[in-house]
Every structure is written in structure tokens, then in C-alpha cells.
Design a protein around this motif. Sequence first.
Motif, PDB file in Angstrom:
ATOM      1  N   LEU A   1      -7.458   4.070  -2.066  1.00  0.00           N
ATOM      2  CA  LEU A   1      -6.353   3.125  -1.962  1.00  0.00           C
ATOM      3  C   LEU A   1      -5.431   3.251  -3.173  1.00  0.00           C
TER       4      LEU A   1
ATOM      5  N   VAL B   1       0.851  -1.184   0.000  1.00  0.00           N
ATOM      6  CA  VAL B   1       0.000   0.000   0.000  1.00  0.00           C
ATOM      7  C   VAL B   1       0.889   1.237   0.000  1.00  0.00           C
TER       8      VAL B   1
ATOM      9  N   PHE C   1      -6.858  -3.857  -0.189  1.00  0.00           N
ATOM     10  CA  PHE C   1      -5.586  -4.160  -0.861  1.00  0.00           C
ATOM     11  C   PHE C   1      -5.409  -5.646  -1.174  1.00  0.00           C
TER      12      PHE C   1
ATOM     13  N   ASN D   1      -3.775   5.990   1.114  1.00  0.00           N
ATOM     14  CA  ASN D   1      -5.187   5.681   1.372  1.00  0.00           C
ATOM     15  C   ASN D   1      -5.980   6.910   1.791  1.00  0.00           C
TER      16      ASN D   1
ATOM     17  N   GLU E   1      -7.633   0.454   3.165  1.00  0.00           N
ATOM     18  CA  GLU E   1      -6.493  -0.439   2.967  1.00  0.00           C
ATOM     19  C   GLU E   1      -6.910  -1.903   2.979  1.00  0.00           C
TER      20      GLU E   1
ATOM     21  N   PHE F   1      -1.698   1.522  -4.543  1.00  0.00           N
ATOM     22  CA  PHE F   1      -0.749   0.461  -4.215  1.00  0.00           C
ATOM     23  C   PHE F   1       0.192   0.206  -5.385  1.00  0.00           C
TER      24      PHE F   1
ATOM     25  N   ASN G   1      -8.809   1.710   9.411  1.00  0.00           N
ATOM     26  CA  ASN G   1      -8.474   2.474   8.216  1.00  0.00           C
ATOM     27  C   ASN G   1      -8.904   3.934   8.363  1.00  0.00           C
TER      28      ASN G   1
END
Length: 303
Positions: free
Chosen positions: A120, A113, A145, A116, A142, A122, A207
Amino acid sequence: HIGVPLTLLRLRPEHDLAVVEMGASHPGDIKELVEIAEPDYGIITNVGKAHLEGFGSFEGIIKTKGEMYDYLRTRKEATIFIHNDNPYLKKIAYGLHQIAYGSEDGLYINGHVTGNSPYLTFEWKTDNESKYHEVQTRLIGEYNFPNALAAVTIGHFFGMEPEKIDKALAGYTPQNNRSQLKKTADNTLIIDAYNANPTSMMASISNFRNMQAENKMLILGDMRELGKDSADEHQKIADYLEECGFKDVVLVGELFAATRHSYQSYPDVTALIAELQREKPCGKTILIKGSNGIKLSSVVEYL
């Protein structure tokens, strides 16, 4: 029992690949469905504390989901895609050909990651690449992910070009009140009210705690189908909210109302809506999370 047969009946000779989702709420459900579908490949995306009432325990959930692995062990050359960071899955995946994805180097696909706030972001690469692919999604949280990395892994395994994988993930817009971001005239809403269990609820709150946002507020609804663990699991969430230091919290439902907490509480969504009609919050970033049966999605129009 309905969705799997309907999916299979849609298949035609021109199809090369089918993705068949198998849900479970009781022991034996997955065993029945894999024997109908006869898959060559399998993936268990996650193991969480959902439908505890039907499974009896968290161990019962793991055992039931593992019924897919049990079936695939009987198939020659069967393959599973597995989240290498999940110890529960690793423990029950013995004897199977594994295509692993996760955060460690050297896996078939590894990634991390990178952001966020709020969406998100990544990066990912294959085990023989040195450069990472960067993906900006439209997903909140997250906790999405591992799902995104699973999609990368399966797509790459079946020959999808990396550019097409990245484009598909970047272009996917969540719907059905799952990890949606909605900006109203007064507030910014994070809507995750399709379902809730102790695992997903804790992930959403964690999160939200880490997200860079002003004036955070939480509207959380009861988690259904937890059986004998219900009171303890709701208290754990209430305690975690205190630990996080959240001040502006609204709890909805009789189960949350029965916990020890210092927050506003409403018996049902109707009572909450009546309050929102009297006094609407403004300038807030609001997380909305709860089981579908609580109907928290109905409060969106009042925020």
C-alpha cells in the motif's frame, strides 16, 4: 475484560497518553469497558460483519460499537476521530466534536491510495496544506488505508511531526499473519489468516483482484461466528469469486464446502496439507485468508 484492565494497570504518572483497545463480541461489551477506562477521546476504526453470532445482526454490531460514542457524549469536551467516508459511523456520531479524516478535501486530514502492487502506498495532507506527503508502507491491501490515515490523524492531532509520522508508518512491519507478504522458494504469499469475516474477506478478495500479479491463487477458509447468516455469507463469497473470474481457488472448511461453487474444496486444513505435500503449487501469487480457527497459517510451510 482482561486486556483493558491490564493496559490500564501498566499506566504510570510519567505517561501522557494511553491508547486502549476495546474489543466486543456481545451487546454491552463496549459500554462496560468505557465505564472502566473513562476515555477522553475515541475512535471506531471500522464497522464490519464480525461476531454476528454474538451480536445477532449487523445493526447489533453498529449499536454496540456506538456505545463508545454514547459514553463520550456524557463527557465535556470529548472528541472523536472519525472516518468521514464511513456512512454507518457518520450516522451515529451526532452531538460529538469530530476530527474527520477521509478522501474529501477540507477534512482535518485527507488522503488517497496511490498504489497497491503489492504494498500500500498513499498520500496525505492537512486541511491547510497544499502539498501531499507520500508514504510507502509494508502493508498489503488497500483496506489498510483507512487505518493508516487514522494513525496519521491521531498522531498529527497530538503534535507529532509529519516526518516522524511518515517514518513510523513506512517502517511498520505487520506480524501475526495479518497482511503479511512472504516470498518462499516457490511462491509469493499474502498471509491474512489471523481472522476473517464477510467484510474483511470481501475486501481482501477485491484487493487481490486489483493487484498486479502473475498466476493468482486463493486459499480461503471458513468464516466463524456468523450464526444464522453463515450460509448466506459464505455463498456470497463463493459467488463473488465466480464474478471476479478467479480460476485457481481452494476452499477449506465445511461451511465453504456447503456452498454452490466450482472450486477445489477440502474439509479441513489437514486434508489440504496432505494434498500440498503430494503436489505443491509453484510460481503462484497466493492469497491465504480465513478465520484463525481454521488454522490456515499452518499451510505456509508447505507453499
